[in-house]
Scaffold this motif. Structure first.
Motif, PDB file in Angstrom:
ATOM      1  N   PHE A  71      35.156  30.165  30.442  1.00 52.55           N
ATOM      2  CA  PHE A  71      34.950  29.188  31.512  1.00 52.55           C
ATOM      3  C   PHE A  71      35.932  29.450  32.639  1.00 52.55           C
ATOM      4  N   CYS A  72      35.641  28.897  33.786  1.00 52.99           N
ATOM      5  CA  CYS A  72      36.570  28.974  34.909  1.00 52.99           C
ATOM      6  C   CYS A  72      36.447  27.695  35.723  1.00 52.99           C
ATOM      7  N   ALA A  73      37.475  27.437  36.514  1.00 53.31           N
ATOM      8  CA  ALA A  73      37.473  26.282  37.407  1.00 53.31           C
ATOM      9  C   ALA A  73      38.089  26.705  38.733  1.00 53.31           C
ATOM     10  N   ALA A  74      37.448  26.321  39.816  1.00 50.41           N
ATOM     11  CA  ALA A  74      37.976  26.578  41.161  1.00 50.41           C
ATOM     12  C   ALA A  74      37.996  25.266  41.925  1.00 50.41           C
ATOM     13  N   ILE A  75      39.039  25.061  42.713  1.00 51.16           N
ATOM     14  CA  ILE A  75      39.149  23.854  43.521  1.00 51.16           C
ATOM     15  C   ILE A  75      39.321  24.254  44.979  1.00 51.16           C
ATOM     16  N   VAL A  76      38.861  23.398  45.874  1.00 50.23           N
ATOM     17  CA  VAL A  76      38.999  23.645  47.305  1.00 50.23           C
ATOM     18  C   VAL A  76      39.865  22.547  47.907  1.00 50.23           C
ATOM     19  N   ARG A  77      40.925  22.974  48.570  1.00 51.76           N
ATOM     20  CA  ARG A  77      41.831  22.059  49.252  1.00 51.76           C
ATOM     21  C   ARG A  77      41.959  22.538  50.692  1.00 51.76           C
ATOM     22  N   SER A  78      41.625  21.653  51.630  1.00 53.25           N
ATOM     23  CA  SER A  78      41.515  22.060  53.031  1.00 53.25           C
ATOM     24  C   SER A  78      40.530  23.219  53.101  1.00 53.25           C
ATOM     25  N   LYS A  79      40.965  24.358  53.587  1.00 51.24           N
ATOM     26  CA  LYS A  79      40.091  25.522  53.691  1.00 51.24           C
ATOM     27  C   LYS A  79      40.522  26.608  52.700  1.00 51.24           C
ATOM     28  N   GLN A  80      41.196  26.216  51.638  1.00 52.58           N
ATOM     29  CA  GLN A  80      41.672  27.178  50.651  1.00 52.58           C
ATOM     30  C   GLN A  80      41.018  26.905  49.298  1.00 52.58           C
ATOM     31  N   CYS A  81      40.499  27.957  48.680  1.00 53.89           N
ATOM     32  CA  CYS A  81      39.923  27.873  47.343  1.00 53.89           C
ATOM     33  C   CYS A  81      40.939  28.440  46.353  1.00 53.89           C
ATOM     34  N   ILE A  82      41.287  27.647  45.344  1.00 56.47           N
ATOM     35  CA  ILE A  82      42.281  28.049  44.351  1.00 56.47           C
ATOM     36  C   ILE A  82      41.577  28.251  43.014  1.00 56.47           C
ATOM     37  N   LEU A  83      41.708  29.429  42.442  1.00 58.09           N
ATOM     38  CA  LEU A  83      41.189  29.689  41.109  1.00 58.09           C
ATOM     39  C   LEU A  83      42.158  29.074  40.107  1.00 58.09           C
ATOM     40  N   SER A  84      41.742  27.984  39.453  1.00 56.91           N
ATOM     41  CA  SER A  84      42.652  27.209  38.627  1.00 56.91           C
ATOM     42  C   SER A  84      42.640  27.627  37.162  1.00 56.91           C
ATOM     43  N   GLU A  85      41.499  28.066  36.653  1.00 56.14           N
ATOM     44  CA  GLU A  85      41.373  28.453  35.253  1.00 56.14           C
ATOM     45  C   GLU A  85      40.404  29.626  35.177  1.00 56.14           C
ATOM     46  N   LEU A  86      40.683  30.581  34.301  1.00 54.08           N
ATOM     47  CA  LEU A  86      39.708  31.621  33.975  1.00 54.08           C
ATOM     48  C   LEU A  86      40.058  32.162  32.597  1.00 54.08           C
ATOM     49  N   TRP A  87      39.209  31.848  31.618  1.00 54.48           N
ATOM     50  CA  TRP A  87      39.452  32.247  30.231  1.00 54.48           C
ATOM     51  C   TRP A  87      38.168  32.836  29.645  1.00 54.48           C
ATOM     52  N   VAL A  88      38.307  33.933  28.944  1.00 51.00           N
ATOM     53  CA  VAL A  88      37.187  34.573  28.259  1.00 51.00           C
ATOM     54  C   VAL A  88      37.661  34.990  26.872  1.00 51.00           C
ATOM     55  N   LEU A  89      36.847  34.734  25.860  1.00 53.53           N
ATOM     56  CA  LEU A  89      37.193  35.133  24.498  1.00 53.53           C
ATOM     57  C   LEU A  89      37.450  36.635  24.435  1.00 53.53           C
ATOM     58  N   PRO A  90      38.445  37.082  23.670  1.00 54.13           N
ATOM     59  CA  PRO A  90      38.821  38.503  23.659  1.00 54.13           C
ATOM     60  C   PRO A  90      37.659  39.443  23.371  1.00 54.13           C
ATOM     61  N   GLN A  91      36.788  39.071  22.426  1.00 53.88           N
ATOM     62  CA  GLN A  91      35.687  39.965  22.063  1.00 53.88           C
ATOM     63  C   GLN A  91      34.634  40.086  23.155  1.00 53.88           C
ATOM     64  N   GLN A  93      35.687  40.101  26.546  1.00 47.89           N
ATOM     65  CA  GLN A  93      36.338  40.598  27.754  1.00 47.89           C
ATOM     66  C   GLN A  93      35.866  42.012  28.055  1.00 47.89           C
ATOM     67  N   GLY A  94      35.710  42.319  29.323  1.00 53.95           N
ATOM     68  CA  GLY A  94      35.238  43.625  29.737  1.00 53.95           C
ATOM     69  C   GLY A  94      33.751  43.824  29.617  1.00 53.95           C
ATOM     70  N   LYS A  95      33.022  42.745  29.349  1.00 53.55           N
ATOM     71  CA  LYS A  95      31.570  42.850  29.164  1.00 53.55           C
ATOM     72  C   LYS A  95      30.791  42.044  30.205  1.00 53.55           C
ATOM     73  N   GLY A  96      31.488  41.575  31.242  1.00 55.70           N
ATOM     74  CA  GLY A  96      30.789  40.936  32.345  1.00 55.70           C
ATOM     75  C   GLY A  96      30.963  39.441  32.466  1.00 55.70           C
ATOM     76  N   ALA A  97      31.475  38.768  31.429  1.00 59.83           N
ATOM     77  CA  ALA A  97      31.601  37.311  31.499  1.00 59.83           C
ATOM     78  C   ALA A  97      32.629  36.894  32.549  1.00 59.83           C
ATOM     79  N   GLY A  98      33.798  37.538  32.525  1.00 59.92           N
ATOM     80  CA  GLY A  98      34.836  37.190  33.495  1.00 59.92           C
ATOM     81  C   GLY A  98      34.406  37.488  34.915  1.00 59.92           C
ATOM     82  N   ASP A  99      33.762  38.616  35.124  1.00 55.29           N
ATOM     83  CA  ASP A  99      33.289  38.994  36.452  1.00 55.29           C
ATOM     84  C   ASP A  99      32.263  37.990  36.969  1.00 55.29           C
ATOM     85  N   LEU A 100      31.364  37.555  36.084  1.00 53.61           N
ATOM     86  CA  LEU A 100      30.345  36.581  36.470  1.00 53.61           C
ATOM     87  C   LEU A 100      30.977  35.241  36.826  1.00 53.61           C
TER      88      LEU A 100
END
Length: 307
Positions: A71-91, A93-100
Motif C-alpha cells: 500500500f501507499c499513501a500520498a498527501i497534498v499540502r498547498s502545492k506539494q505532494c508528499i509520499l507518506s507511506e510505501l510498503w510492499v511485501l518482500p516476495q 518487491q521488484g515485480k511491479g507492485a511498488g512501481d504501480l
C-alpha cells in the motif's frame, strides 16, 4: 501468478494495512518496532487515520488475486505532494507492485495541482530505485538521533533560553498564531498545512511553543509523549531555540527513552548540539524531491510518514 492491481484503500482496511507495515518495519532501522497483531476492533493507527481522512484519494492498496501485497499513501499540502507511506511485501518487491503504487500516488498529486513532490524514505535500494525511476532526485540525508531524557532536558534548558519564547498550545487551540506558523512553514518548507497542525494538537496531544525574534514569531516547536518535532524557524537561531522547546515538551509529557529527533543534514547546528549532548545517530533516512526548492536547513521533521 496473477496481475497486480492498485485501487483506492477503504478506511475499513486500515487495520490490515497497518499490520502489513508493522510486520515489515522492524527490518528497517529507521522505524521503531510496533506490535503486529491483527485486531479489527483495535483503535486505528492515528497517523494512517489522519492520512486517509484528509487525503482519501491518495491512499492505495496493491492487490494480487485476493492478497494484499502493499500500500501507499500520498498527501497534498498547498502545492506539494508528499509520499507518506510505501510498503510492499518482500516476495513481491521488484515485480511491479511498488512501481504501480508510486505511479498512482504521483498521479493523485498531479490531479490535485501539486507542483513539487517530496519523499522521506529509508536508504533501501528498492525504494531508491523506484523514486529515481520516477524523476525524484536526492535532496539530503535526515539523521535520526537518539538522546536520553536527562540529556534532552539539559539541552532544552540551554537552547530554549536563546530567544524569548513560551508554550502556546492553548493559543493555537484557539486559532491564535496560525498565520505565523503558516508563514514559517512557507519559508522553511514551501508549504502550509493547517490540518496537520490541528492533528498534532488535538489528536496526538502534542504541546507547542512559539519563539520570538525581535517583534515577530520566528519559530515553532512541537513535542509530546510520542514525538519530538516538527519544529521550524525563519532563522537558524530561532530553529535551535524551537528544538530546545520540542525536547522540553517531550520530556515534560514523559516521552519514552530514548527520544528520537529527525534532523535534516543541512541543519548542521542542531546536529552538532544533539551529538555534543550525547546523542547517537540511530539511523539515516533520505529526502527525495521533484521541483522542491526548500533547503531543509532550519527544521526538524515530525513522524516519518508526516514529516
Amino acid at each position: 501468478m496473477g496481475k497486480v492491481k492498485a485501487r483506492r484503500t477503504n478506511r475499513e482496511e486500515l487495520p490490515g494495512v497497518a499490520v502489513l507495515r508493522d510486520s515489515l518495519a522492524p527490518d528497517v532501522a529507521a522505524y521503531r518496532s510496533r506490535p503486529s497483531v491483527l485486531d479489527l476492533d483495535m483503535e486505528l493507527d492515528p497517523d494512517l487515520e489522519h492520512l486517509i481522512g484528509h487525503d482519501p484519494d491518495g491512499f492505495f492498496t496493491a492487490i494480487e488475486g485476493t492478497e494484499t501485497v502493499g500500500f501507499c499513501a500520498a498527501i497534498v499540502r498547498s502545492k506539494q505532494c508528499i509520499l507518506s507511506e510505501l510498503w510492499v511485501l518482500p516476495q513481491h518487491q521488484g515485480k511491479g507492485a511498488g512501481d504501480l503504487l508510486l505511479a498512482r500516488a504521483l498521479a493523485y498529486g498531479e490531479r490535485s495541482g501539486a507542483r513539487s513532490f517530496l519523499a522521506l524514505v529509508p536508504p533501501e535500494p528498492e525504494i531508491q530505485g523506484l523514486l529515481l525511476g520516477h524523476s525524484f532526485q536526492p535532496l539530503a540525508p535526515v539523521y535520526q538521533i537518539e538522546v536520553t531524557a536527562a540529556a534532552a532536558a539539559t539541552l532544552a534548558r540551554g537552547l530554549g533560553s536563546l530567544l524569548e519564547s513560551r508554550i502556546a498550545t492553548n493559543d493555537l487551540f484557539a486559532r491564535r498564531g496560525q498565520a505565523d506558523i503558516d508563514r514559517i512553514d512557507r519559508v522553511t518548507r514551501d508549504l502550509t498545512r493547517e490540518v496537520d497542525h490541528a492533528y498534532w494538537l488535538k489528536k496526538r496531544s502534542l504541546g507547542v511553543a512559539l519563539v520570538r525574534q525581535g517583534s515577530r514569531i520566528a519559530a515553532y516547536g512541537y513535542g509530546g509523549r510520542d514525538q519530538v518535532g516538527p519544529a521550524a524557524g525563519s532563522s537558524s537561531e530561532a530553529a535551535l531555540c524551537a528544538l530546545g522547546w520540542a525536547l522540553h515538551l517531550a520530556v515534560e509529557q514523559g516521552a519514552a527513552e530514548p527520544l528520537l529527533v529527525r534532523v535534516p543534514a543541512r541543519f548542521e547546528s542542531a546536529i552538532e548540539a544533539l551529538l555534543e549532548a550525547g546523542g547517537r545517530i540511530q539511523a539515516t533516512m533520505l529526502l527525495y524531491g521533484i521541483h522542491t526548492s526548500a533547503a531543509f536547513d532550519r527544521c526538524l521533521l515530525g513522524a516519518a510518514n508526516l514529516p
